[in-house]
Write a protein that holds these residues in place. Structure first.
Motif, short mmCIF file in Angstrom:
data_model
loop_
_atom_site.label_atom_id
_atom_site.label_comp_id
_atom_site.label_asym_id
_atom_site.label_seq_id
_atom_site.Cartn_x
_atom_site.Cartn_y
_atom_site.Cartn_z
N ARG A 1 -5.56 -21.96 3.07
CA ARG A 1 -5.79 -22.59 1.77
C ARG A 1 -6.04 -21.60 0.64
NH1 ARG A 1 -10.11 -27.34 3.39
NH2 ARG A 1 -8.89 -28.34 5.04
N GLY A 2 -5.74 -20.32 0.86
CA GLY A 2 -6.00 -19.32 -0.17
C GLY A 2 -7.40 -18.75 -0.12
N ALA A 3 -8.02 -18.79 1.06
CA ALA A 3 -9.37 -18.27 1.20
C ALA A 3 -9.38 -16.75 1.19
CB ALA A 3 -10.00 -18.78 2.50
N GLY A 4 -10.55 -16.19 0.94
CA GLY A 4 -10.69 -14.74 0.91
C GLY A 4 -10.80 -14.14 2.30
N GLY A 5 -10.88 -12.81 2.35
CA GLY A 5 -10.97 -12.10 3.61
C GLY A 5 -11.16 -10.62 3.38
N ARG A 6 -10.80 -9.81 4.35
CA ARG A 6 -10.99 -8.35 4.29
C ARG A 6 -9.68 -7.67 3.92
NH1 ARG A 6 -14.51 -4.99 7.04
NH2 ARG A 6 -15.99 -6.69 6.74
N LEU A 7 -9.73 -6.83 2.88
CA LEU A 7 -8.60 -6.01 2.46
C LEU A 7 -8.91 -4.57 2.82
CD1 LEU A 7 -5.93 -5.49 0.95
CD2 LEU A 7 -7.26 -5.35 -1.18
N MET A 8 -8.03 -3.97 3.62
CA MET A 8 -8.20 -2.58 4.07
C MET A 8 -7.06 -1.74 3.51
SD MET A 8 -9.03 -3.52 8.03
CE MET A 8 -10.07 -4.93 8.40
N LEU A 9 -7.40 -0.60 2.94
CA LEU A 9 -6.42 0.29 2.32
C LEU A 9 -6.37 1.62 3.06
CD1 LEU A 9 -7.01 -1.82 0.08
CD2 LEU A 9 -6.79 0.01 -1.58
N ASP A 10 -5.18 2.16 3.20
CA ASP A 10 -4.97 3.51 3.69
C ASP A 10 -4.21 4.28 2.61
OD1 ASP A 10 -4.32 5.88 4.90
OD2 ASP A 10 -3.52 4.99 6.73
N LEU A 11 -4.92 5.08 1.83
CA LEU A 11 -4.34 5.76 0.67
C LEU A 11 -3.95 7.20 0.96
CD1 LEU A 11 -6.81 4.39 -2.06
CD2 LEU A 11 -4.59 3.47 -1.35
N THR A 12 -3.85 7.57 2.23
CA THR A 12 -3.57 8.97 2.56
C THR A 12 -2.17 9.40 2.14
OG1 THR A 12 -2.93 8.27 4.81
CG2 THR A 12 -5.19 9.03 4.50
N SER A 13 -1.22 8.47 1.99
CA SER A 13 0.14 8.87 1.63
C SER A 13 0.23 9.36 0.19
CB SER A 13 1.13 7.72 1.85
OG SER A 13 0.86 6.64 0.98
N TRP A 14 -0.82 9.16 -0.62
CA TRP A 14 -0.85 9.66 -1.99
C TRP A 14 -1.69 10.94 -2.11
CZ3 TRP A 14 -0.89 4.43 -0.98
CH2 TRP A 14 0.14 3.68 -1.58
N ARG A 15 -2.12 11.47 -1.00
CA ARG A 15 -3.05 12.59 -1.01
C ARG A 15 -2.51 13.79 -1.77
NH1 ARG A 15 -4.93 13.42 4.77
NH2 ARG A 15 -2.67 13.68 4.98
N ASP A 16 -1.23 14.07 -1.64
CA ASP A 16 -0.64 15.25 -2.28
C ASP A 16 0.22 14.89 -3.49
OD1 ASP A 16 -1.77 16.91 -0.31
OD2 ASP A 16 -0.10 16.49 1.05
N GLN A 17 0.07 13.68 -4.00
CA GLN A 17 0.87 13.26 -5.15
C GLN A 17 0.01 13.22 -6.41
OE1 GLN A 17 3.11 9.70 -4.42
NE2 GLN A 17 3.95 10.43 -2.50
N LYS A 18 0.68 13.43 -7.54
CA LYS A 18 -0.04 13.50 -8.81
C LYS A 18 -0.19 12.11 -9.41
CE LYS A 18 1.41 18.23 -9.89
NZ LYS A 18 2.10 19.12 -10.87
N VAL A 19 -1.03 11.32 -8.78
CA VAL A 19 -1.34 9.98 -9.28
C VAL A 19 -2.85 9.80 -9.22
CG1 VAL A 19 0.85 8.99 -8.56
CG2 VAL A 19 -1.11 8.91 -7.01
N GLU A 20 -3.36 8.90 -10.05
CA GLU A 20 -4.76 8.56 -9.99
C GLU A 20 -4.98 7.55 -8.86
OE1 GLU A 20 -7.30 9.75 -11.62
OE2 GLU A 20 -6.12 11.11 -12.90
N ILE A 21 -5.74 7.96 -7.86
CA ILE A 21 -5.96 7.11 -6.70
C ILE A 21 -6.61 5.79 -7.11
CG2 ILE A 21 -7.25 6.86 -4.55
CD1 ILE A 21 -4.78 8.53 -4.26
N ASP A 22 -7.48 5.82 -8.10
CA ASP A 22 -8.13 4.59 -8.56
C ASP A 22 -7.10 3.59 -9.10
OD1 ASP A 22 -10.56 5.60 -7.86
OD2 ASP A 22 -11.21 6.06 -9.90
N ASP A 23 -6.04 4.11 -9.74
CA ASP A 23 -5.00 3.24 -10.27
C ASP A 23 -4.19 2.60 -9.14
OD1 ASP A 23 -5.84 3.97 -12.79
OD2 ASP A 23 -4.24 5.44 -13.10
N VAL A 24 -3.89 3.40 -8.12
CA VAL A 24 -3.18 2.87 -6.95
C VAL A 24 -4.02 1.79 -6.29
CG1 VAL A 24 -2.17 3.42 -4.71
CG2 VAL A 24 -1.99 5.06 -6.59
N GLU A 25 -5.29 2.07 -6.12
CA GLU A 25 -6.20 1.10 -5.50
C GLU A 25 -6.21 -0.21 -6.26
OE1 GLU A 25 -10.50 2.10 -4.24
OE2 GLU A 25 -10.74 0.97 -6.11
#
Length: 279
Positions: free
Chosen positions: A226-250
C-alpha cells in the motif's frame, strides 16, 4: 502518515492548512527496531541506511480519495531526520525533497496524469529555488538545474530508468529468489542498479520491507503493498573515485526511491478500484 509544517509550505486554503499541522515524529517514538543491514554475495555493502516513514493507503483512501502526506526519512545510525519529501496538494503526488524538515528544495518530482506521461525530476543547484511551491509549480522548461525523465521499460513491469548527472540507473523489483536471499521474511525488495560502469549492472541501493524494517502498523494485503515505508540501504562505493558530491548522489537516490514507492501506491489504487468494480 504524520504530516509536517515547514516554512517552505504556503497553504492555499484553510482546509489545506488544517491538514498540515504537526511536526515530524521523533525517531525514538516510531517503534523501529534493529539497525542491521542486508548484504549479499554480489558485492552490495550498505554504506548508509535510512528508515522511510510512510503509512501508505488504506483501502478506503485508495477507493475514495488521496491523502495529503509528507514522507520522513531518518538516518538509522544517528536517528536524525535527514530528509522530508513535501507534498502541497491532496490530489497530486508531486513533491519536493528538502534536508531536515525545512531546508530549501533539493529535488522536485512532478507526476503527470494519463497514459505514457512519465514522471519528471529536477535536481536543483543550491539556492536555485526557495520554496517547495516554486520547485513544483515553476516553468520546468526554462528552469536551471538538471532535468531527469523517469522512463518505464514496459507497461508490464515496475522497472524505471533514470539518466542523471551521477550515472544511469534502474530501479526494479527483486525476483522471488533475490527477495528470499535478502531476507526470508521480506515482503518487498526493490533494487537500484547502476548501468554506466561497463557491461555489468552494479547494485547501489535496496529498499526492503520486513516485519523489522517496515513502518509499524502497516502490512501487505491481498491486493498488494500500500505504499508503506521501510528500510533504504545505499552502497555509494562506486562513486568513491569520481568527482561528484556524495551528498547529492544520496539525495537523488532517496528521491528516486520515494518515486518508486509512489508508483507502487498508484498501482495499489488502480488494482483496488479494479477489484471493487469487478465485484
Amino acid at each position: 502518515m504524520t504530516t509536517a509544517t515547514t516554512p517552505h509550505y504556503n497553504a492555499d486554503s484553510q482546509s489545506q492548512a488544517a491538514e498540515v499541522q504537526s511536526l515530524p515524529p521523533r525517531y525514538s517514538d516510531l517503534g523501529i527496531e534493529g539497525s542491521s543491514s542486508i548484504d549479499d554475495a554480489d558485492g552490495f555493502k550498505a554504506t548508509s541506511q535510512f528508515y522511510i516513514h510512510a503509512n501508505g493507503y488504506t483501502l478506503g483512501q485508495a477507493l475514495y480519495g488521496k491523502t495529503l502526506e509528507n514522507t520522513y526519512i531518518y538516518r538509522v545510525d544517528t536517528s536524525e531526520l535527514a530528509y522530508t519529501s513535501v507534498r502541497t496538494k491532496r490530489k497530486s503526488n508531486s513533491c519536493a525533497l528538502v534536508r531536515g524538515s525545512d531546508g530549501p528544495p533539493l529535488i522536485a518530482t512532478i507526476y503527470r496524469r494519463g497514459p505514457f506521461r512519465h514522471a519528471r525530476m529536477r535536481i536543483y543547484a543550491p539556492g536555485a529555488v526557495k520554496t517547495v511551491d516554486d520547485a513544483i509549480n515553476s516553468d520546468w522548461e526554462d528552469e536551471d538545474g538538471d532535468l531527469v525523465k523517469v522512463e518505464s521499460k514496459s507497461i508490464f513491469t515496475h522497472t524505471q530508468k533514470f539518466d542523471t548527472p551521477y550515472g544511469t540507473f534502474e530501479w526494479r523489483d527483486g525476483s522471488k529468489r533475490e527477495r528470499k536471499d535478502a531476507a526470508a521474511d521480506a515482503t518487498t525488495l526493490m533494487i537500484m542498479e547502476r548501468h554506466d560502469l561497463g557491461n555489468e549492472a552494479v547494485p547501489v541501493a535496496r529498499f526492503v520491507r520486513t516485519p523489522e524494517f517496515r513502518t509499524p502498523g502497516t502490512k501487505k494485503d491481498v491486493i498488494g503493498e500500500r505504499g508503506a515505508g521501510g528500510r533504504l540501504m545505499l552502497d555509494l562505493t562506486s562513486w568513491r573515485d569520481q568527482k561528484v558530491e556524495i551528498d547529492d548522489v544520496e539525495a537523488f537516490i532517496v528521491a528516486s526511491c520515494i518515486c518508486m514507492i509512489k508508483r507502487e501506491t498508484d498501482r495499489y489504487i488502480e488494482q483496488s478500484q479494479a477489484v471493487v468494480m469487478g465485484v
